[in-house]
Write a protein that holds these residues in place. Structure first.
Motif, PDB file in Angstrom:
ATOM      1  N   HIS A   1     -18.323 -18.140 -87.416  1.00 55.07           N
ATOM      2  CA  HIS A   1     -17.784 -16.853 -86.981  1.00 55.07           C
ATOM      3  C   HIS A   1     -16.566 -17.095 -86.093  1.00 55.07           C
ATOM      4  CE1 HIS A   1     -18.038 -12.537 -85.927  1.00 55.07           C
ATOM      5  NE2 HIS A   1     -17.541 -12.940 -84.758  1.00 55.07           N
ATOM      6  N   LEU A   2     -15.450 -16.438 -86.450  1.00 54.88           N
ATOM      7  CA  LEU A   2     -14.216 -16.519 -85.672  1.00 54.88           C
ATOM      8  C   LEU A   2     -13.901 -15.158 -85.071  1.00 54.88           C
ATOM      9  CD1 LEU A   2     -11.864 -18.517 -88.073  1.00 54.88           C
ATOM     10  CD2 LEU A   2     -12.574 -19.253 -85.812  1.00 54.88           C
ATOM     11  N   ALA A   3     -13.815 -15.079 -83.753  1.00 59.45           N
ATOM     12  CA  ALA A   3     -13.404 -13.846 -83.075  1.00 59.45           C
ATOM     13  C   ALA A   3     -12.082 -14.154 -82.388  1.00 59.45           C
ATOM     14  CB  ALA A   3     -14.460 -13.408 -82.064  1.00 59.45           C
ATOM     15  N   THR A   4     -10.978 -13.807 -83.048  1.00 58.96           N
ATOM     16  CA  THR A   4      -9.687 -14.301 -82.574  1.00 58.96           C
ATOM     17  C   THR A   4      -8.545 -13.407 -83.042  1.00 58.96           C
ATOM     18  OG1 THR A   4      -8.274 -16.271 -82.538  1.00 58.96           O
ATOM     19  CG2 THR A   4      -9.425 -15.799 -84.591  1.00 58.96           C
ATOM     20  N   HIS A   5      -7.321 -13.894 -82.849  1.00 64.07           N
ATOM     21  CA  HIS A   5      -6.128 -13.227 -83.355  1.00 64.07           C
ATOM     22  C   HIS A   5      -5.664 -13.909 -84.639  1.00 64.07           C
ATOM     23  CE1 HIS A   5      -5.164 -10.349 -80.243  1.00 64.07           C
ATOM     24  NE2 HIS A   5      -5.256 -11.258 -79.284  1.00 64.07           N
ATOM     25  N   LEU A   6      -5.005 -13.127 -85.490  1.00 66.19           N
ATOM     26  CA  LEU A   6      -4.394 -13.669 -86.709  1.00 66.19           C
ATOM     27  C   LEU A   6      -3.011 -13.058 -86.856  1.00 66.19           C
ATOM     28  CD1 LEU A   6      -6.111 -14.198 -90.133  1.00 66.19           C
ATOM     29  CD2 LEU A   6      -3.924 -13.002 -90.042  1.00 66.19           C
ATOM     30  N   GLY A   7      -2.055 -13.872 -87.224  1.00 65.77           N
ATOM     31  CA  GLY A   7      -0.690 -13.384 -87.403  1.00 65.77           C
ATOM     32  C   GLY A   7      -0.204 -13.611 -88.823  1.00 65.77           C
ATOM     33  N   LEU A   8       0.224 -12.542 -89.495  1.00 66.54           N
ATOM     34  CA  LEU A   8       0.750 -12.658 -90.851  1.00 66.54           C
ATOM     35  C   LEU A   8       2.238 -12.989 -90.821  1.00 66.54           C
ATOM     36  CD1 LEU A   8      -0.863  -9.682 -92.840  1.00 66.54           C
ATOM     37  CD2 LEU A   8      -1.470 -12.102 -92.945  1.00 66.54           C
ATOM     38  N   ASP A   9       2.634 -13.920 -91.673  1.00 68.25           N
ATOM     39  CA  ASP A   9       4.055 -14.202 -91.882  1.00 68.25           C
ATOM     40  C   ASP A   9       4.421 -13.591 -93.230  1.00 68.25           C
ATOM     41  OD1 ASP A   9       6.546 -15.360 -92.620  1.00 68.25           O
ATOM     42  OD2 ASP A   9       6.191 -17.032 -91.262  1.00 68.25           O
ATOM     43  N   HIS A  10       5.065 -12.433 -93.204  1.00 69.05           N
ATOM     44  CA  HIS A  10       5.328 -11.707 -94.440  1.00 69.05           C
ATOM     45  C   HIS A  10       6.407 -12.368 -95.292  1.00 69.05           C
ATOM     46  CE1 HIS A  10       2.725  -8.310 -93.481  1.00 69.05           C
ATOM     47  NE2 HIS A  10       3.160  -8.406 -92.237  1.00 69.05           N
ATOM     48  N   GLU A  11       7.239 -13.215 -94.690  1.00 66.90           N
ATOM     49  CA  GLU A  11       8.275 -13.913 -95.462  1.00 66.90           C
ATOM     50  C   GLU A  11       7.686 -15.098 -96.217  1.00 66.90           C
ATOM     51  OE1 GLU A  11      11.628 -14.933 -93.100  1.00 66.90           O
ATOM     52  OE2 GLU A  11      12.064 -12.865 -92.508  1.00 66.90           O
ATOM     53  N   ASP A  12       6.770 -15.812 -95.603  1.00 62.55           N
ATOM     54  CA  ASP A  12       6.089 -16.928 -96.260  1.00 62.55           C
ATOM     55  C   ASP A  12       4.651 -16.949 -95.778  1.00 62.55           C
ATOM     56  OD1 ASP A  12       5.115 -19.265 -97.344  1.00 62.55           O
ATOM     57  OD2 ASP A  12       6.901 -20.443 -96.881  1.00 62.55           O
ATOM     58  N   LEU A  13       3.748 -16.456 -96.618  1.00 63.62           N
ATOM     59  CA  LEU A  13       2.349 -16.304 -96.206  1.00 63.62           C
ATOM     60  C   LEU A  13       1.672 -17.634 -95.906  1.00 63.62           C
ATOM     61  CD1 LEU A  13       1.299 -13.489 -98.680  1.00 63.62           C
ATOM     62  CD2 LEU A  13       1.404 -13.316 -96.190  1.00 63.62           C
ATOM     63  N   ASN A  14       2.206 -18.726 -96.425  1.00 62.12           N
ATOM     64  CA  ASN A  14       1.632 -20.038 -96.117  1.00 62.12           C
ATOM     65  C   ASN A  14       1.679 -20.329 -94.622  1.00 62.12           C
ATOM     66  OD1 ASN A  14       0.792 -21.473 -98.639  1.00 62.12           O
ATOM     67  ND2 ASN A  14       2.891 -20.970 -99.230  1.00 62.12           N
TER      68      ASN A  14
END
Length: 395
Positions: A256-269
């Motif tokens: 279980h991960l309770a954290t932040h996630l950041g999307l990079d819309h230019e390069d999802l990798n």
């Protein structure tokens, strides 16, 4: 010359394939696997209560292919407003708290996606849907579709799809068949009762907002599992590091991960999951999507309790390219992830209730549904952005 350019391109492509094979062997192996199947393959994996529903959006119609244990049917429903547009407007209304627009478009989506197949589902006494979305339907949480026969303008009077069905999702039919799952939202199979919980919290971070309710979330979940005889590892604050996560092996049953996630819309990798920085490597505290392919962990269930952990870019034949897809390539059969930005408090409540239901012997899919319905019962005017974001992706 043209031949020389073609040769150089072919050589470059071959070098890329070899690099993929070397750096991301799990991803390479699945991409190279040829999957042959027929309808009987699907039927053999379903229980009597389940239906696999794969959608395909044509130029002027929505196609729904419905497979049950004993039957297969194809439905074609014409539309005037494109479903991709309906999804975009519905999700925008959800995220912005525009109740009237949400109720309108969630009902429109129901009439074009689910209503045409409901008689068949009812006749087969289906109570669980395995959904394979297409195009922008991959961004849709089907649970919050409005099923009232007549439209309503109040959340308290709305009837949702979740009231009638347990829902699970698959990236694609081929990914579904490449996995080993045979029943919806399965009770977990790993015999070792080991839980790992990560909660960086970020109380003193200058870059990331604190997640105060993740403390209660992590501690409550760990206590619930410990009281049920599990071996529990609670990693909070400075213990919740990227290295600790990367060190997980296949002995964990639930992560279980309770954290932040950041999307990079230019390069999802380069989208990233945030962990607590270490003193030695303060700059290396994020796990990119590209890095997930070489992890050794293989729990029965991974929950990414963060914003937008289930969204990214829709790829033809593979569904949504996101963290949930990256982790599914490790062979993780069940992944709980979110479809939009989520509230720390409501997420905490949802997660704690989900695991309490699971520990009573329910499947993960049923447990997630139970926790959502509990929130809906206790707060009849709760906005869908606060209860419907999390879905169960199955491999």
């Amino acid at each position: 010359s043209l031949k020389r350019k073609l040769f150089d391109l072919e050589l470059s492509y071959e070098n890329f394939i070899q690099k993929l094979k070397k750096d991301y062997p799990n991803y390479y192996n699945i991409k190279q696997r040829k999957i042959e199947f027929d309808i009987q393959d699907f039927k053999s994996r379903l229980t009597k209560e389940e239906a696999l529903v794969e959608f395909y959006i044509g130029e002027n119609e929505v196609n729904a292919f419905v497979v049950t244990k004993d039957d297969f049917q194809h439905f074609s429903t014409p539309f005037t407003l494109h479903p991709d547009s309906l999804v975009n407007t519905c999700n925008s209304a959800i995220k912005n708290g525009n109740t009237s627009e949400y109720l309108d478009y969630a009902h429109r989506l129901y009439t074009v996606l689910i209503e045409p197949i409901e008689e068949t589902l009812a006749e087969a006494q289906i109570s669980a849907l395995r959904i394979v979305p297409h195009k922008n339907l991959s961004f849709l949480s089907f649970d919050c579709l409005i099923t009232n026969k007549e439209q309503t303008d109040q959340l308290s009077k709305a009837r949702y799809l979740i009231n009638d069905y347990v829902t699970t999702y698959h990236h694609s039919a081929s990914v579904y068949l490449s996995g080993g799952s045979t029943s919806s939202g399965n009770t977990l199979k790993n015999s070792q009762k080991v839980l790992n919980v990560f909660a960086p919290v970020y109380e003193n971070s200058e870059q990331l907002s604190a997640l105060p309710w993740s403390v209660r979330e992590a501690e409550s979940i760990a206590n619930a599992f410990t009281n049920n005889g599990w071996s529990t590892h609670l990693l909070m604050r400075e213990q919740a590091t990227k290295q600790s996560f990367q060190n997980l092996d296949n002995t964990s049953k639930v992560v279980h991960l309770a954290t932040h996630l950041g999307l990079d819309h230019e390069d999802l990798n380069y989208s990233k999951i945030y962990f607590h920085p270490t003193k030695e490597e303060a700059s290396n505290s994020t796990l990119t999507l590209a890095e997930t392919f070489n992890l050794k962990m293989k729990p029965d269930l991974l929950t990414i309790s963060s914003c937008e952990s289930g969204v990214g870019k829709v790829l033809q034949g593979e569904g949504m390219f996101s963290f949930s897809l990256g982790f599914s390539y490790l062979g993780i059969p069940s992944i709980v992830c979110s479809m939009w930005k989520v509230n720390d408090l409501y997420t905490s409540e949802l997660m704690v209730q989900m695991y309490r239901s699971y520990l009573k012997g329910n499947s993960i899919a049923t447990a997630l549904r139970d926790s959502k319905l509990k929130l809906l019962r206790e707060q009849i005017d709760i906005q869908p952005k606060d209860w419907a974001s999390f879905i169960l992706m199955e491999n």
